[in-house]
Each structure stands twice: as structure tokens, then as C-alpha cells.
Scaffold this motif. Structure first.
Motif, mmCIF file in Angstrom:
data_model
loop_
_atom_site.group_PDB
_atom_site.id
_atom_site.type_symbol
_atom_site.label_atom_id
_atom_site.label_comp_id
_atom_site.label_asym_id
_atom_site.label_seq_id
_atom_site.Cartn_x
_atom_site.Cartn_y
_atom_site.Cartn_z
ATOM 1 N N ASP A 322 51.330 33.216 41.498
ATOM 2 C CA ASP A 322 51.650 34.373 40.658
ATOM 3 C C ASP A 322 50.388 35.041 40.138
ATOM 4 O OD1 ASP A 322 54.332 34.048 40.968
ATOM 5 O OD2 ASP A 322 54.679 33.046 39.039
ATOM 6 N N MET A 323 49.448 34.223 39.688
ATOM 7 C CA MET A 323 48.209 34.775 39.123
ATOM 8 C C MET A 323 47.367 35.444 40.214
ATOM 9 S SD MET A 323 48.425 34.443 35.941
ATOM 10 C CE MET A 323 50.200 34.349 35.861
ATOM 11 N N GLU A 325 48.561 36.894 42.835
ATOM 12 C CA GLU A 325 49.249 38.151 43.117
ATOM 13 C C GLU A 325 48.904 39.186 42.046
ATOM 14 O OE1 GLU A 325 52.738 40.871 43.102
ATOM 15 O OE2 GLU A 325 52.271 39.409 41.551
ATOM 16 N N LEU A 326 48.784 38.705 40.810
ATOM 17 C CA LEU A 326 48.475 39.607 39.699
ATOM 18 C C LEU A 326 47.039 40.127 39.786
ATOM 19 C CD1 LEU A 326 49.877 40.640 37.091
ATOM 20 C CD2 LEU A 326 48.895 38.685 35.890
ATOM 21 N N TYR A 327 46.119 39.253 40.173
ATOM 22 C CA TYR A 327 44.701 39.627 40.097
ATOM 23 C C TYR A 327 44.113 40.167 41.396
ATOM 24 C CZ TYR A 327 43.951 38.296 35.330
ATOM 25 O OH TYR A 327 43.992 38.267 33.961
ATOM 26 N N GLU A 328 44.770 39.898 42.505
ATOM 27 C CA GLU A 328 44.179 40.303 43.792
ATOM 28 C C GLU A 328 43.876 41.802 43.858
ATOM 29 O OE1 GLU A 328 46.054 40.414 47.653
ATOM 30 O OE2 GLU A 328 44.088 41.354 47.760
ATOM 31 N N PRO A 329 44.864 42.678 43.497
ATOM 32 C CA PRO A 329 44.576 44.113 43.548
ATOM 33 C C PRO A 329 43.441 44.511 42.610
ATOM 34 C CG PRO A 329 46.925 43.713 43.218
ATOM 35 C CD PRO A 329 46.240 42.415 43.039
ATOM 36 N N PHE A 330 43.386 43.793 41.488
ATOM 37 C CA PHE A 330 42.361 44.072 40.490
ATOM 38 C C PHE A 330 40.967 43.804 41.057
ATOM 39 C CE2 PHE A 330 40.356 42.764 36.317
ATOM 40 C CZ PHE A 330 40.334 44.047 35.791
ATOM 41 N N GLU A 332 40.247 43.712 44.278
ATOM 42 C CA GLU A 332 40.046 44.665 45.367
ATOM 43 C C GLU A 332 39.497 45.986 44.817
ATOM 44 O OE1 GLU A 332 43.076 46.452 48.470
ATOM 45 O OE2 GLU A 332 43.172 44.258 48.368
ATOM 46 N N GLU A 333 40.082 46.392 43.709
ATOM 47 C CA GLU A 333 39.643 47.625 43.042
ATOM 48 C C GLU A 333 38.149 47.576 42.727
ATOM 49 O OE1 GLU A 333 41.664 51.105 41.143
ATOM 50 O OE2 GLU A 333 42.038 49.710 42.778
ATOM 51 N N ALA A 360 44.716 33.052 33.890
ATOM 52 C CA ALA A 360 44.442 34.493 33.862
ATOM 53 C C ALA A 360 43.115 34.770 33.167
ATOM 54 C CB ALA A 360 45.585 35.226 33.157
ATOM 55 N N ASN A 361 42.859 34.047 32.066
ATOM 56 C CA ASN A 361 41.611 34.271 31.344
ATOM 57 C C ASN A 361 40.393 33.875 32.169
ATOM 58 O OD1 ASN A 361 43.194 35.071 29.248
ATOM 59 N ND2 ASN A 361 42.337 33.690 27.728
ATOM 60 N N ASP A 364 40.005 36.608 34.618
ATOM 61 C CA ASP A 364 39.460 37.760 33.895
ATOM 62 C C ASP A 364 37.950 37.668 33.797
ATOM 63 O OD1 ASP A 364 41.311 39.633 33.093
ATOM 64 O OD2 ASP A 364 42.001 38.438 31.394
ATOM 65 N N LYS A 368 35.083 39.920 35.427
ATOM 66 C CA LYS A 368 34.184 40.649 34.528
ATOM 67 C C LYS A 368 32.726 40.486 34.950
ATOM 68 C CE LYS A 368 35.625 40.357 30.322
ATOM 69 N NZ LYS A 368 35.821 39.570 29.084
ATOM 70 N N TRP B 180 56.734 40.337 35.892
ATOM 71 C CA TRP B 180 56.081 39.092 36.338
ATOM 72 C C TRP B 180 56.641 37.860 35.622
ATOM 73 C CZ3 TRP B 180 53.402 43.633 36.945
ATOM 74 C CH2 TRP B 180 52.705 43.804 38.156
ATOM 75 N N THR B 188 42.123 41.744 30.458
ATOM 76 C CA THR B 188 41.758 42.977 31.161
ATOM 77 C C THR B 188 43.053 43.684 31.571
ATOM 78 O OG1 THR B 188 41.609 41.646 33.130
ATOM 79 C CG2 THR B 188 39.556 42.225 32.070
ATOM 80 N N VAL B 190 44.870 44.260 34.111
ATOM 81 C CA VAL B 190 45.254 43.981 35.501
ATOM 82 C C VAL B 190 46.486 44.782 35.900
ATOM 83 C CG1 VAL B 190 44.285 41.707 35.911
ATOM 84 C CG2 VAL B 190 46.401 41.912 34.639
ATOM 85 N N VAL B 193 46.031 48.286 37.616
ATOM 86 C CA VAL B 193 45.753 48.384 39.045
ATOM 87 C C VAL B 193 47.058 48.390 39.847
ATOM 88 C CG1 VAL B 193 44.480 47.391 40.959
ATOM 89 C CG2 VAL B 193 43.608 47.165 38.634
ATOM 90 N N HIS B 194 48.007 47.563 39.405
ATOM 91 C CA HIS B 194 49.298 47.543 40.096
ATOM 92 C C HIS B 194 49.989 48.893 39.968
ATOM 93 C CE1 HIS B 194 49.602 43.252 41.156
ATOM 94 N NE2 HIS B 194 48.772 43.100 40.135
ATOM 95 N N ARG B 197 48.311 51.460 42.181
ATOM 96 C CA ARG B 197 48.729 51.282 43.589
ATOM 97 C C ARG B 197 50.102 51.888 43.828
ATOM 98 N NH1 ARG B 197 47.161 45.728 46.539
ATOM 99 N NH2 ARG B 197 44.932 46.112 46.558
#
Lengths: 466, 223
Positions: A322-323, A325-330, A332-333, A360-361, A364, A368, B180, B188, B190, B193-194, B197
Motif C-alpha cells: 500500500d505504501m 503504491e502511495l509513494y511510487e508516483p511521488f 517518479e515526480e 510513510a514517514n 517521506d 526529501k 487508501w 509530504t 503524496v 501527485v495521485h 496524475r
């Protein structure tokens, strides 16, 4: 009057109690021995006197008074003579080895008497012996008294009594000495503990009890006290730190917020400028303050509770997925390559929300500090110890060895990262979550230096096996 | 809409009522649990905002009492507690959402509006429609102006939530919670970004952007 400390200790009091119980038991035992032995001596003497009396009466019955008289004289000359006295019907002395009968008011029935005989020893001193005797009336009315010196019995009983007295004294002395010794030992240990408690009460929170290594209940107590103090100290430090931290971390955004509002106010008053921009910024600042506040509260609560609320059993790979999935696009950006390696089928017990927030932290933090073109990897695996490890490895600048412990401390941010945005709370909350789950946080070097990248940081969040 | 505020902190209640009134809502206030219960029995409300800790009757008891009487008005619990177990307790007692103090006002209003909306959609929908955007919940397809848009599963869920709350602001925390299913504040953004997209998929090539950023609050999907 105040007794010396040793006499006021619980072990000494217990010793006294046991001593009293033991002494009564011993007295009862000794009394029995006395009765049994001393009584036996008297009974034996009486048995002998009775036998002698039977024998004399026998002589009288067979051969008459003269024969008794004759026998009496013969017997008085023997090695260990009885005492004899032969009286007429009306009590006049016929013959014998004593002058008069010790029996008063003789009725005719056999009568026992206890009396004293006087002996002259070799030096001519008169020595009085206790004696016992039996007086009976013969067939034709004459009276015969047979007695025996009980002096030897008396001496024998006396010896026994003295032995018993000595034994009693020994019991009391040994008991007392033992009590003092035990109490001293116990109380020395207790006094140590009491001193520790006293010193802690007076503010020396760093003092700890001495664990002697005897593995007894005192060691257990000392250890318990030490662990309790450690925990209290940590908790107190946490609370103190929480106060400092809230002050520190809220001061700058609040100051900034105030400045912004003031500037907007001045602009509006002067009729120039657009206050909307400033207000929107102020709102955003306020959200930041609230977020920080929430994180501080979470840390404080976790540390105060000492354990995570509502633990459930779950697969750490699911949470990590889950995490990811949450952070991957971030990532990539930010042009950071994100990958994950998640071992499925493990299980951990914990609070899902807090653990998710911890991961998540960490992510993060990695995002960063990792520059564009870098990489971040999230892993879940089982350690050889059976523990479950979440780890995040990045290719950022990393943290110098000597600073790693400090990084985990709440709000500490390394000097070179002052200009990065962020509450600086991230890893401290992670550490608090780890501790609340009986786990820990380990920081180590990442993949190493590659070009101007690295050496990176590897943050491992380790949970005990479920 | 009509909102009942049951909160013993009068200043906080006052500020909340003013904000909600400005946003065009009708507010009634109760200063403790008993007052709140009486007000709830008397009037019809779209949403109730209930503080958990109050004198006389606490928020959980109040909501339990209402639920026993068959009152299904959506309830947003407010609490200074905020541990996960408190949230679970509140939701078990019949609360519909949970907000921890201190909160940002946009978060409060977004959640209140989301609760009111949820009540409207009582019947099971298979097709969501916002402007020229259509979502088929059975075929799992999305079209804008007849043009099919390919979405990842999470993007689909995100858009579904935005479409169900079209015209309302939704906050980042709400999205993390409802899409989620995690209840925490990411440090941050996050979520941004979703959203961006998703925005690039549904708004790219169209002259009007539907997915708006609401400053200080979050996002809003406009028809």
C-alpha cells in the motif's frame, strides 16, 4: 526511646517471633525430658524401698521380730544400706539406723515420707541428703520404717536440669544471634534499596539500585526498581522533551504566520496589495502547525501509553505494498527510481495505522533527501533472528555515523538540512512507534558513493516476531 | 443544510457555527449532551457534529441513544482524544466520521458536506455522472465526452470518490482515509501527485479542467 535500626527491621521481628515459638516448643520438650527422667529416678528409689520392705516383712512373718532385728543389723552394715527404724506398737524405738520416724500421725496404713538425713563426710562436715521412706505396721503391731538416701537421684536430676537450662540458653542465644545476622544481611540490602528510593525522591533520578547477582528476590526487586526508574526517566524525559519540542517546532511557523498576517493587515489598511495571497499562505501555515501538533501529540501518547493501541495481526507485505503504491508516483515526480522487494506471508502484530505512518514517514524522509536521478528501495524481509524488518534505502547524502542516534531524537535536524521544509518530526515518531511495538529503529549507510550521489541511508524498522 | 452542533466549548461552537453559517448552512447548537439530545429529537437535521467529551451526557451516549430511537442522521464526532481506539469506539457507537481536534476548518466543512451527501445516495448506483464525465461502476470504465479514459485501479477509486462528492471540497486526509483506508496525516503531499496524475488523465485534451485545487482545503471535482 528509639531502638537501633537492626531491632526495628522486619527480619529481626520475624526472628523474634520464630524464636518465641521455637523457645516454647523447646521448653515443652525439655519439660517432658525432665518429668520423664527425674520422675523415673524417684520411682526407682521407691520400687527398691518397697522391695526391701517386702523382704523385711517376709523375714518377720517367717521368723518373728527378733529375726527382723537381727536382719536389720546385718543389712545396715552392707555396702549401700537402706535406712531402718523398728518401733514398738506404741511407737517406741526398738532399733534402727535413724533416731525417729519422719512419718507424723501414723494411722497404720502404709505411709510414704520425704525427709532429710545428715551425713558426716571425711572432713567432718555435716551434709544433709534428701531421703524417702515407707512406714508399715507389722502383723503383731510393731512398726517398721524403710528409707533410702535419694541424694544420688537428686544429683542426677540436678545434672539434667542444668543440662536443660544450658540447652535452653543456647537455643535463645543462637536464635538471637542468627536473627541479628539474618536481619543485618537482609536489612543491608533493604537499606541500599531504601537509599536509592530516597535519593531518587530527592531528585537524583540517575541513581540505580545495586544488583548483587545472587538472583534472589532482592535482585529481582532491585532489577524491577531499576527498570521502573529507567522507564520513568525515559517517560519524564519524553514529556520534558515534548514541551521543549512543541515550543521549538511551533514557534517558528507561528512567528511566520503572525508576520504574514501583520503584513497583510498593513497592506489592507494602506489600501494596497492583495490580502488574499497572504491569507491563503497563512492558512497553509496553520495547517502545517496543526500537522506538527498532531505528530507531537501522537509521539507523546505513544510514549505515555508505552504500547500501541488496538494491535492486530497482519501481513507486513500488504502494508508495504500500500505504501509503495502511495509513494511510487511521488518518487517518479521527483525523478527518483522507486523499487520494492516484499517478502509475503510474514506476520506482525501491531497497530496498522501507526505502522503505516511509520513506513510513510521513513519514505517521506527518503524522498526529501534523495536528489533527482537517485533511487529508493522499500524492502520487507524476515531477519535470521525471526524479527520482521521494513527497510528503506536511499541514495541521498546519508547521515554521518556519529549523528545517527541524534537524528532519531525528536526534532533534531542536521545542520545541512535546515533549509529543507518539514517538521523534523518524522523519524522521532517512527522511533516512538517502534518502541511502542517492542521494536527498534536502525540507521546504517546506504549503497555507498556513486559519482556525486550517496553514500545514502538505510533505515530499518524492526519489529519482534508475531 | 441544517446542522446540529453539540459542543460544550462555547467559543469553539460559536466559531464553528459562524463558519458554517457563512458557508450557507443553518446551525442549531446544544451546549451539552442532554441539550443536544433534546434538540436532535425535536428537529430534522442533515448532519450532527458531536463532541465526544461533554458534561451530563457524553457524545457516545448521545449518539447511542439516538440510534436506539431509530434516528439515522449522519454524525461527525469531534474529539480531543484521537487515538485509533477512540475512533473505533466512536464509529461503533453509531458515528459516521471522526475528526480530531485541533482541526482545520476546511477539513470540518468538507467532512460535514461529505456526510450529508452520503445520505442522499441511499439507492445503489451503477452509473456516476458529473458533467460530461461518466463512470460505469460495473464495467469499471470511465468516459469523458464519450472518450474512454484508461485508469489504474487506485485512480478509479479516487475518481469514484471525487465523483460521489462532486462540487464539494475534499481534503487530502479524507482521500487517504476513504480511498487508501489509512488514518494518518502524511508529512509530504503524496496525495497531490495521485491527483495530478488523475487530472492529467481526465482533463488533458479538454478545454475545461474539472479537477480543481482548493487552496487551503484540498480538491474539488466540478461539473
Amino acid at each position: 526511646m528509639k531502638l537501633p535500626r537492626i531491632f526495628r527491621t522486619t527480619p529481626f521481628r520475624l526472628t523474634l517471633l520464630f524464636l518465641a515459638l521455637f523457645a516454647s516448643a523447646a521448653s515443652a520438650f525439655l519439660a517432658y525430658i525432665y518429668v520423664a527422667t527425674a520422675g523415673e529416678a524417684t520411682r526407682r528409689t521407691e520400687r527398691e524401698i518397697r522391695r526391701e520392705m517386702r523382704s523385711m516383712v517376709d523375714v518377720y512373718d517367717r521368723a518373728g521380730l527378733d529375726a527382723v532385728n537381727q536382719s536389720l543389723i546385718e543389712r545396715a552394715a552392707s555396702e549401700k544400706p537402706f535406712l531402718y527404724l523398728l518401733l514398738t506398737k506404741d511407737g517406741r524405738r526398738i532399733s534402727g539406723t535413724i533416731e525417729e520416724s519422719p512419718v507424723d500421725d501414723f494411722t497404720g496404713a502404709p505411709a510414704w515420707a520425704t525427709f532429710q538425713v545428715t551425713d558426716i563426710d571425711a572432713q567432718g562436715h555435716a551434709i544433709k541428703h534428701p531421703a524417702r521412706g515407707l512406714q508399715e505396721r507389722l502383723h503383731n503391731g510393731e512398726i517398721l520404717f524403710v528409707g533410702a538416701d535419694a541424694g544420688e537421684d537428686e544429683a542426677y536430676v540436678g545434672k539434667i536440669v542444668r543440662a536443660l537450662q544450658a540447652a535452653g540458653l543456647l537455643v535463645v542465644v543462637l536464635g538471637l544471634a542468627g536473627g541479628v545476622l539474618v536481619s543485618r544481611n537482609v536489612s543491608r540490602t533493604m537499606v541500599d534499596l531504601i537509599n536509592v528510593v530516597e535519593r531518587v525522591r530527592n531528585g537524583e533520578t540517575g541513581v540505580r539500585a545495586h544488583v548483587r547477582g545472587a538472583r534472589d528476590e532482592f535482585d529481582e526487586l532491585a532489577q524491577g526498581v531499576n527498570e521502573m526508574l529507567d522507564r520513568l526517566e525515559r517517560s519524564m524525559a519524553g514529556h520534558k522533551h515534548a514541551g521543549d519540542a512543541i515550543a521549538h517546532d511551533l514557534r517558528s511557523p507561528l512567528t511566520r504566520l503572525r508576520a504574514r498576517l501583520e503584513a497583510a493587515y498593513i497592506d489592507v489598511e494602506a489600501g494596497k496589495g492583495n490580502p488574499e495571497e497572504a491569507l491563503a499562505q497563512a492558512l497553509e501555515d496553520t495547517d502545517g502547525v496543526l500537522k506538527t501538533f498532531g505528530a507531537v501529540l501522537s509521539i507523546a501518547r505513544l510514549q505515555a501509553a508505552g504500547q500501541a493501541p488496538d494491535p492486530v495481526l497482519f501481513d507486513p507485505a500488504d502494508l508495504a505494498a500500500d505504501m509503495s503504491e502511495l509513494y511510487e508516483p511521488f518518487c517518479e515526480e521527483k525523478d527518483i527510481e522507486f523499487s520494492s522487494e516484499l517478502t509475503k506471508g510474514l506476520s506482525v502484530r501491531g497497530n496498522r495505522e501507526f505502522l503505516a505512518q511509520a513506513v510513510a514517514n521513513i519514505l517521506d524522509n527518503a524522498v526529501k533527501y534523495t536528489p533527482a536521478g537517485g533511487a529508493i528501495m522499500l524492502r520487507v524481509r524476515r531477519r535470521s533472528s525471526g524479527e520482521v524488518e521494513f527497510s528503506v534505502t536511499d541514495t541521498g547524502p546519508g547521515v554521518p555515523d556519529e549523528d545517527r542516534e541524534r537524528v532519531i531524537q525528536r526534532f533534531v535536524r542536521l545542520e545541512n538540512s535546515r533549509n529543507e521544509p518539514g517538521a523534523g518530526l518524522g523519524l522521532s515518531l517512527v522511533a516512538a512507534v517502534a518502541e511502542a511495538h517492542g521494536g527498534r529503529l536502525e540507521l546504517s549507510e546506504g549503497p555507498g558513493k556513486v559519482g556525486d550521489m550517496g553514500p545514502g541511508l538505510r533505515v530499518a524498522f524492526i519489529l519482534p516476531r508475531a | 443544510m441544517r446542522i446540529l452542533i453539540v459542543e460544550d466549548d462555547l467559543e469553539a461552537a460559536e466559531a464553528m457555527a459562524r463558519g458554517l453559517t457563512e458557508a450557507g448552512h443553518d446551525c442549531v447548537r446544544g451546549a451539552d449532551g442532554e441539550e443536544g439530545l433534546a434538540a436532535a429529537r425535536e428537529g430534522q437535521f442533515d448532519v450532527m457534529v458531536v463532541d465526544r467529551m461533554m458534561p451530563k451526557m457524553n457524545g457516545v451516549q448521545l449518539v447511542e441513544a439516538l440510534r436506539r430511537e431509530g434516528d439515522r442522521t449522519p454524525v461527525l464526532f469531534l474529539s480531543a482524544l484521537g487515538e485509533v481506539s477512540d475512533r473505533v469506539d466512536g464509529l461503533q457507537a453509531g458515528g459516521d466520521d471522526y475528526l480530531v481536534k485541533p482541526y482545520a476548518f476546511p477539513e470540518l466543512i468538507a467532512r460535514i458536506e461529505a456526510l450529508a451527501r452520503r445520505r442522499d445516495t441511499g439507492s445503489v448506483q451503477t452509473l456516476l455522472k458529473v458533467g460530461d464525465l461518466e463512470m460505469d461502476l460495473i464495467a469499471r470504465t470511465v468516459h469523458r465526452a464519450g472518450q474512454e479514459i484508461d485508469l489504474q485501479p487506485r485512480e478509479f477509486q479516487l475518481l469514484e470518490f471525487m465523483m460521489r462528492h462532486a462540487g464539494q471540497s475534499v481534503t487530502r486526509t479524507m482521500l487517504l482515509e476513504k480511498v487508501w483506508h489509512y488514518h494518518f496525516d502524511p508529512q509530504t503531499n503524496v496525495i497531490d501527485v495521485h491527483i495530478s496524475r488523475l487530472r492529467s488523465k481526465i482533463d488533458k485534451g479538454f478545454d475545461r479542467a474539472m479537477l480543481q485545487t482548493v487552496r487551503g482545503a484540498g480538491y474539488r471535482l466540478d461539473a
